[in-house]
Structure formats: C-alpha cells, structure tokens
Design an enzyme around this catalytic site. Structure first.
Site, PDB file in Angstrom:
ATOM      1  N   TRP A  57       0.798  -1.225   0.000  1.00 26.92           N
ATOM      2  CA  TRP A  57       0.000   0.000   0.000  1.00 26.92           C
ATOM      3  C   TRP A  57       0.833   1.277   0.000  1.00 26.92           C
ATOM      4  O   TRP A  57       1.783   1.422   0.766  1.00 26.92           O
ATOM      5  CB  TRP A  57      -0.882   0.020   1.255  1.00 26.92           C
ATOM      6  CG  TRP A  57      -1.556   1.337   1.445  1.00 26.92           C
ATOM      7  CD1 TRP A  57      -1.139   2.372   2.218  1.00 26.92           C
ATOM      8  CD2 TRP A  57      -2.757   1.782   0.810  1.00 26.92           C
ATOM      9  NE1 TRP A  57      -2.015   3.438   2.105  1.00 26.92           N
ATOM     10  CE2 TRP A  57      -3.017   3.087   1.246  1.00 26.92           C
ATOM     11  CE3 TRP A  57      -3.641   1.182  -0.108  1.00 26.92           C
ATOM     12  CZ2 TRP A  57      -4.130   3.823   0.824  1.00 26.92           C
ATOM     13  CZ3 TRP A  57      -4.753   1.914  -0.528  1.00 26.92           C
ATOM     14  CH2 TRP A  57      -4.982   3.213  -0.056  1.00 26.92           C
ATOM     15  N   ASP A  60      -0.038   9.206   0.188  1.00 24.51           N
ATOM     16  CA  ASP A  60       0.556  10.512  -0.148  1.00 24.51           C
ATOM     17  C   ASP A  60       2.063  10.505  -0.457  1.00 24.51           C
ATOM     18  O   ASP A  60       2.843   9.841   0.239  1.00 24.51           O
ATOM     19  CB  ASP A  60       0.424  11.483   1.028  1.00 24.51           C
ATOM     20  CG  ASP A  60      -0.927  11.481   1.682  1.00 24.51           C
ATOM     21  OD1 ASP A  60      -1.837  10.819   1.181  1.00 24.51           O
ATOM     22  OD2 ASP A  60      -1.054  12.155   2.715  1.00 24.51           O
ATOM     23  N   PHE A 116       3.095   9.715   9.747  1.00 22.34           N
ATOM     24  CA  PHE A 116       2.157  10.269   8.769  1.00 22.34           C
ATOM     25  C   PHE A 116       2.875  11.251   7.846  1.00 22.34           C
ATOM     26  O   PHE A 116       4.080  11.444   7.923  1.00 22.34           O
ATOM     27  CB  PHE A 116       1.000  10.963   9.509  1.00 22.34           C
ATOM     28  CG  PHE A 116      -0.159  10.047   9.800  1.00 22.34           C
ATOM     29  CD1 PHE A 116      -0.024   8.675   9.820  1.00 22.34           C
ATOM     30  CD2 PHE A 116      -1.425  10.572  10.059  1.00 22.34           C
ATOM     31  CE1 PHE A 116      -1.102   7.827  10.086  1.00 22.34           C
ATOM     32  CE2 PHE A 116      -2.513   9.760  10.336  1.00 22.34           C
ATOM     33  CZ  PHE A 116      -2.355   8.389  10.341  1.00 22.34           C
ATOM     34  N   SER A 117       2.087  11.920   7.010  1.00 24.39           N
ATOM     35  CA  SER A 117       2.662  12.761   5.952  1.00 24.39           C
ATOM     36  C   SER A 117       3.462  13.938   6.484  1.00 24.39           C
ATOM     37  O   SER A 117       3.234  14.427   7.590  1.00 24.39           O
ATOM     38  CB  SER A 117       1.553  13.270   5.039  1.00 24.39           C
ATOM     39  OG  SER A 117       1.116  12.199   4.247  1.00 24.39           O
ATOM     40  N   ARG A 190      -2.020  17.816  11.485  1.00 28.05           N
ATOM     41  CA  ARG A 190      -1.007  17.014  10.776  1.00 28.05           C
ATOM     42  C   ARG A 190      -0.555  17.587   9.430  1.00 28.05           C
ATOM     43  O   ARG A 190      -1.111  18.524   8.909  1.00 28.05           O
ATOM     44  CB  ARG A 190      -1.557  15.609  10.533  1.00 28.05           C
ATOM     45  CG  ARG A 190      -2.820  15.552   9.716  1.00 28.05           C
ATOM     46  CD  ARG A 190      -3.204  14.096   9.446  1.00 28.05           C
ATOM     47  NE  ARG A 190      -4.440  13.990   8.703  1.00 28.05           N
ATOM     48  CZ  ARG A 190      -5.635  13.928   9.275  1.00 28.05           C
ATOM     49  NH1 ARG A 190      -5.759  13.990  10.590  1.00 28.05           N
ATOM     50  NH2 ARG A 190      -6.716  13.832   8.532  1.00 28.05           N
ATOM     51  N   GLU A 242      -6.096  18.748   4.536  1.00 29.43           N
ATOM     52  CA  GLU A 242      -4.897  17.930   4.724  1.00 29.43           C
ATOM     53  C   GLU A 242      -3.785  18.431   3.799  1.00 29.43           C
ATOM     54  O   GLU A 242      -4.039  19.113   2.805  1.00 29.43           O
ATOM     55  CB  GLU A 242      -5.197  16.457   4.399  1.00 29.43           C
ATOM     56  CG  GLU A 242      -6.277  15.846   5.284  1.00 29.43           C
ATOM     57  CD  GLU A 242      -6.541  14.371   5.028  1.00 29.43           C
ATOM     58  OE1 GLU A 242      -6.671  13.628   6.002  1.00 29.43           O
ATOM     59  OE2 GLU A 242      -6.616  13.956   3.855  1.00 29.43           O
TER      60      GLU A 242
HETATM   61  C1  FRU Z   1      -3.946  12.277   3.367  1.00 28.82           C
HETATM   62  C2  FRU Z   1      -3.693  11.702   4.739  1.00 28.82           C
HETATM   63  C3  FRU Z   1      -2.859  12.657   5.570  1.00 28.82           C
HETATM   64  C4  FRU Z   1      -2.218  11.742   6.563  1.00 28.82           C
HETATM   65  C5  FRU Z   1      -1.959  10.504   5.741  1.00 28.82           C
HETATM   66  C6  FRU Z   1      -2.066   9.234   6.517  1.00 28.82           C
HETATM   67  O1  FRU Z   1      -4.216  11.319   2.396  1.00 28.82           O
HETATM   68  O2  FRU Z   1      -4.922  11.403   5.374  1.00 28.82           O
HETATM   69  O3  FRU Z   1      -3.610  13.702   6.158  1.00 28.82           O
HETATM   70  O4  FRU Z   1      -1.047  12.284   7.098  1.00 28.82           O
HETATM   71  O5  FRU Z   1      -2.911  10.512   4.706  1.00 28.82           O
HETATM   72  O6  FRU Z   1      -1.639   8.155   5.774  1.00 28.82           O
END
Ligand code: FRU
Length: 532
Positions: A57, A60, A116-117, A190, A242
């Site tokens: 998988w 982002d 995360f991102s 985030r 996001e």
């Molecule tokens: C966007 C998101 C971000 C987050 C990440 C988690 O697609 O939801 O906000 O950091 O994916 O995988």
C-alpha cells in the site's frame, strides 16, 4: 465555521478493521532487485511511466526534496499489506523524476506513533546543528499518529516530529527531542510542509488542523512558535483539510512580480467528489497569509478524481527555478479497493506549477515536466482534417497502441459538434472518453464503461471540468498510461487526472465529433517508453 471535523478517524477506523490480517499479496520488497526480471512491472494495470511501489500500500507523496543531483520521493507506505495500515515512509530516488530507484524504508513507526505525511528540507546553514560530515543534513518533518491515544478517546494523538540524515537520505535518525510540536488538544493536527523563508530568515511550517491550516516559525526546525491560522470560512469545507503547501510563484509575463500560492487538499468535498486539492493565491510575509480572492472563491488544482495530497519539491536549485509538483493518483473514496495486485496506488506524473494572469484573475497552470520527453519514442503527425462522427485514427499510428503508453497533443477549432474528444476502446467494448462538451463549455472524463468499475459505487461516472476560456479553439495534451489519463487542456489551465481498469488493454483510439464536425488543426502522438 466551527464544525469539529473527524472524517479521518472514520476512515482510519474502517481501515483498521481490515488489520492486522491485511496480508493479501504481502511481499517484503523494500528495494529494487539488482537484476530486474523480464516481467518486472508488467502485472495487469501496472503503470509504466508513473511511480508505484513494487508491492503493498502507498498513499501521499512525502518529503519531496532535491539534493546533490537526486530527487527524493518518500511516501506513505504500509509494507505489510495492500490496504492502509501502520504508516512508514517508503523511499525512492531519481535523477529526473521519471526513472526511479527504490530504496529501503526511511522511517518506521516508533513509540510516538505511525509516521504520517510531511516534508523534507536541506538544512544548508546547519541551523539544526545536526551536520556531522561533508553533506548538508536532510531533515524530515512529519506527523506522529499515536493510535494508543486515539483508541483511548484522546484528542491529542497527532504531534509533529523530525528526523535527519547526513548521508544523502540513505539512513535516518529520529531527533531525541521529539515531538517538536506537541498537540494542544486538537484532533486532525497534521501534515507539516516546511520551507526556508528568505526574507525573514526563518523556517516556516504550514500544516492542517481540522478544517484550516496553521503556520509556525522556527530558527532551527526544533523550536516552533505559532504565527497564524488561515482558512476559517475560506474556500470550501466539505471535509477535513490535509497536506497543505505554501510557496511563492512568479507571475508569468510580469516584471518580476510574484504571489504566494497555498495548496490545500480536502477530503471529502473535492471538485468531483471525495478527495481533491484546492488553492489560494495571496500575500505572505513569513507569518500571515492573506487571500487575494473573496473568501468563498474556490480554485481547484485538478478536476479529476485522482490527484490528492500533492505538494511541491523542496530545494530545487535557483538556476532551475521550477515549482515541481506530484500528487497521489487515487481517491480515498475507493483507494483501498482498486483492483491491482501486489501493489496499490501510483503517483501522478511530475508537473510544473506556474501562475498566470487571466480574465478571472491569477490562476495556477500545470504542465508535465520536460523530463518526460525522454520517454518519447515513435511519433506520428496527424494531418489536418475534419473529424465527423467517430474516426479510428489508431491505424495511422506507427505503433501498436495496445502495447504502448502515449502522449497525445491536438488542437481543434471551429467545432460545430456537441462533443469532441477521444475514446480509448478494447475488444470487450470497454472504453474511456476524454472530451469537450460545447453547450456546457466544459471538458469531461468518462469512465462509466471503463471495465472494472464495481469495486466501489463511487468510481464509475462522467466528471466535468469548466473551460475558463470562451475561445473557439480547444487544445488538449494527454498522458495515457496503462491505467490513467492526465489531461492538460488549454495550455494547462484545466487539468484532469483519472484512473481506470479495463479488463483488456485499450487497443483502439477513436477521435469523435458528435452531431457536427470539428477541424483537427494539428495533432501529434508519441509512443512512450516504459520507465521501469
Ligand atoms: C492524506 C492523509 C494525511 C495523513 C496521511 C495518513 O491522504 O490522510 O492527512 O497524514 O494521509 O496516511
């Protein structure tokens, strides 16, 4: 608007339900094999010139930064399954954003949570003091997502952390002072994007907090101060905001004038449903962003269903000067169910963002990077002609389209037809159409009959993109890969990115002009070589 957004936890909970048994197609492939087998990247629906992970998988793009001749691409990655799971940063490098080398996973989850991102920068002045050798430190700034806190019903489970590399991104060390921005009790806190603000000589971080963004400043990437917030009643709020980005763009054709552009991804509530990316144009002084347009103006970067969470590359050399962008080519409405194996998701092609004056005001234009031209092979010029009804022009191409990826450019004028465009078809009668609807003055992408569509009731359909121009000429530039079309119409003023999954490759290309005719003024098609 003061609604408390919690869309993300909803999708997270749904996806967590799929774990930890998300073992479908699990492969532990973390870096490219030294010798690629002949069938490498030839599975059904495998993109041939887009970035996709070998297995499992991806969502982002993260940490895109240029250093020492290499474009780095990190990405949200779950190495143990083909649906979303505990997030890592996957990693690849490229000399040209087209040919990629997979590298080992850069960042693993730790006691503060999933990774995360976020973004990465070159700390040229060693403001962090992390430098140990000859190379500038690369610093990654990301969100920690603590599932324990989330499960316990807390609100403060997302914080910002940093990590650094002194060996050109090959190995990474998490900073012992993490998290560098603790959570003040806000859900959905985030996706930090950091850049150096030249005028005020400080680092600027923009990140999403609920349905708006916050901007922080720092002298050293470790100590951060809240400077401002932007977004309340600005743009659109159909979902959580996001992955924002904030950068300066010169105004094309002006005498050195520039503006600041803020990208904000939104999920759900995108232009054509689900995930989408909007932008604002305005002024920024290092602390506060001021929107030039009315608060309710909504500008979309891409009207397709499949360009999300995209941000720009950091540290592109001044001599180059381009603002380079890449997005995730999927949509949270169906991303975890698309019929691909053993991987899930690809990135868009790399693109250049620019800013130009139009009758409506300053607008972002998008064009494919010139590096993609290195993939061009055999080309065919399409002679001027009238198109009426549906005409199979693939016979004229000097290559077989069922085994090819294509770059097609054409100009049309004086159309009396209700709809003009191209349709890709296969022997099973499946098709996608990319066209222009005269009465509505809009472009569209139609994947209602594109083959596999029933993995989600949100996938099939025909989706529009308004044409900002009233001129009679229509210009379309397209990048067609095995499972996607990216349309850059009207010189990049209109963009649509959409994916599809036919049961057999498309083998024919029909040009159509319905209920009338259209003049094909010029056209050219190139076979594109595979990049893998
Ligand atoms: C966007 C998101 C971000 C987050 C990440 C988690 O697609 O939801 O906000 O950091 O994916 O995988």
């Amino acid at each position: 608007m003061n609604a408390t957004f919690s869309y993300f936890p909803l999708f997270l909970l749904a996806l967590l339900a799929c774990q930890p048994n998300a073992t479908q197609n699990v492969q532990q492939l973390e870096s490219s094999p030294a010798v690629k087998s002949a069938d490498y990247y030839t599975e059904a629906h495998r993109p041939q010139f887009h970035f996709s992970p070998e297995a499992n998988w991806m969502n982002d793009p993260n940490g895109m930064v240029y250093y020492d001749g290499e474009y780095h691409l990190f990405y949200q990655y779950y190495p143990d399954g083909d649906v979303w799971g505990p997030m890592h940063w996957g990693h690849a490098v490229s000399p040209d954003m087209v040919n990629w080398e997979h590298l080992p996973i850069a960042l693993y989850p730790d006691k503060y949570g999933y990774i995360f991102s976020g973004s990465a920068v070159v700390d040229k002045q060693n403001t962090t003091g992390f430098k140990t050798g000859e190379h500038d430190p690369l610093v990654a700034i990301f969100t920690y997502h603590d599932t324990t806190g989330q499960r316990a019903g807390k609100n403060d489970f997302q914080t910002q952390g940093i990590a650094y590399s002194n060996d050109r991104g090959r190995t990474w060390t998490k900073y012992e002072g993490n998290p560098v921005i603790p959570n003040p009790g806000l859900r959905d806190f985030r996706d930090p994007k950091v850049s150096w603000h030249e005028e005020s000589q400080q680092w600027v971080m923009i990140f999403a907090r609920g349905d708006r963004v916050q901007i922080y400043n720092s002298p050293n990437l470790k100590d951060w101060t809240l400077a401002s917030e932007f977004g309340e009643e600005q743009g659109t709020h159909g979902g959580v905001w996001e992955c924002p980005d904030l950068f300066q763009l010169p105004i094309e054709g002006s005498n050195g004038q520039s503006k600041w552009v803020m990208l904000v991804s939104l999920n759900p509530g995108g232009a054509n449903g689900g995930s989408g990316t909007m932008y604002f144009v305005g002024e920024f002084d290092g602390k506060t962003f001021i929107n030039d347009n009315s608060a309710e103006t909504v500008l979309w970067l891409d009207y397709g269903r499949d360009n999300y969470a995209g941000v720009s590359w950091s540290d592109i050399p001044k001599e180059d000067g381009r603002r380079l962008f890449m997005g995730w080519m999927s949509n949270w409405q169906y991303a975890t169910r698309v019929p691909t194996s053993p991987w899930r998701s690809a990135m868009t092609i790399p693109r250049v963002l620019s800013l130009s004056s139009t009758d409506q005001g300053l607008r972002v234009k998008t064009s494919p990077v010139k590096e993609l031209n290195t993939l061009r092979g055999i080309s065919t010029d399409l002679a001027e002609r009238m198109i009426a009804g549906s005409m199979d022009l693939s016979d004229e191409f000097e290559f077989d389209i069922s085994t090819s990826e294509m770059n097609l450019e054409w100009d049309l004028s004086g159309s009396t037809a209700t709809e003009v465009g191209i349709e890709l078809t296969n022997a099973k009668g499946q098709s996608v159409a990319i066209g222009y609807d005269k009465a509505r003055n809009e472009f569209y992408f139609d994947r209602a009959n594109a083959g596999k569509v029933d993995f989600s009731d949100k996938f099939a359909g025909k989706f529009p993109a308004p044409n900002p121009s009233n001129a009679s000429s229509i210009q379309m530039k397209m990048y067609i890969d095995v499972a996607s079309v990216e349309l850059f119409a009207q010189d990049g003023a209109v963009v649509m990115t959409d994916i599809f999954f036919p049961d057999e490759p498309f083998e024919q290309i029909n040009f159509f002009a319905n209920d009338g005719e259209a003049k094909l003024v010029s056209g050219q098609v190139w076979q594109l070589k595979r990049a893998w």
